[in-house]
Scaffold this motif. Sequence first.
Motif, mmCIF file in Angstrom:
data_model
loop_
_atom_site.group_PDB
_atom_site.id
_atom_site.type_symbol
_atom_site.label_atom_id
_atom_site.label_comp_id
_atom_site.label_asym_id
_atom_site.label_seq_id
_atom_site.Cartn_x
_atom_site.Cartn_y
_atom_site.Cartn_z
ATOM 1 N N ASP A 1 -99.741 -58.711 61.843
ATOM 2 C CA ASP A 1 -98.900 -59.190 62.932
ATOM 3 C C ASP A 1 -98.237 -58.037 63.801
ATOM 4 O O ASP A 1 -97.827 -58.415 64.923
ATOM 5 N N LEU A 2 -98.644 -56.802 63.349
ATOM 6 C CA LEU A 2 -98.121 -55.736 63.970
ATOM 7 C C LEU A 2 -99.286 -55.337 65.053
ATOM 8 O O LEU A 2 -99.027 -54.227 65.742
ATOM 9 N N THR B 1 -98.020 -52.489 67.620
ATOM 10 C CA THR B 1 -96.964 -52.509 68.687
ATOM 11 C C THR B 1 -95.926 -51.404 68.591
ATOM 12 O O THR B 1 -95.042 -51.378 69.342
ATOM 13 N N THR B 2 -95.791 -50.639 67.308
ATOM 14 C CA THR B 2 -94.951 -49.651 67.034
ATOM 15 C C THR B 2 -95.408 -48.371 67.773
ATOM 16 O O THR B 2 -94.706 -47.510 67.745
ATOM 17 N N GLY B 3 -96.600 -48.355 68.346
ATOM 18 C CA GLY B 3 -97.198 -47.374 69.130
ATOM 19 C C GLY B 3 -98.264 -46.463 68.100
ATOM 20 O O GLY B 3 -98.677 -45.411 68.523
#
Length: 61
Positions: free
Chosen positions: A17-18, A33-35
């Motif tokens: 999901d990320l 999505t956190t980089g």
Amino acid sequence: MIEVTKINGTKVLINPDLMELVEETPDTVISFTTGRKIIVKESRQEVKNLVKLYRKEIFAD
């Protein structure tokens, strides 16, 4: 969670999901999505198939 193999041979579980982007450059790089980014041994298609299986298991319950 799906299991992938980092380039050094370490198996890790990641949260699909990320995941934001999966690209082959020629190594497979997964961007989150956190980089954060990781390089894995699985191909882009294998990662896609793992995510599809994961989603099927989630929605089957």
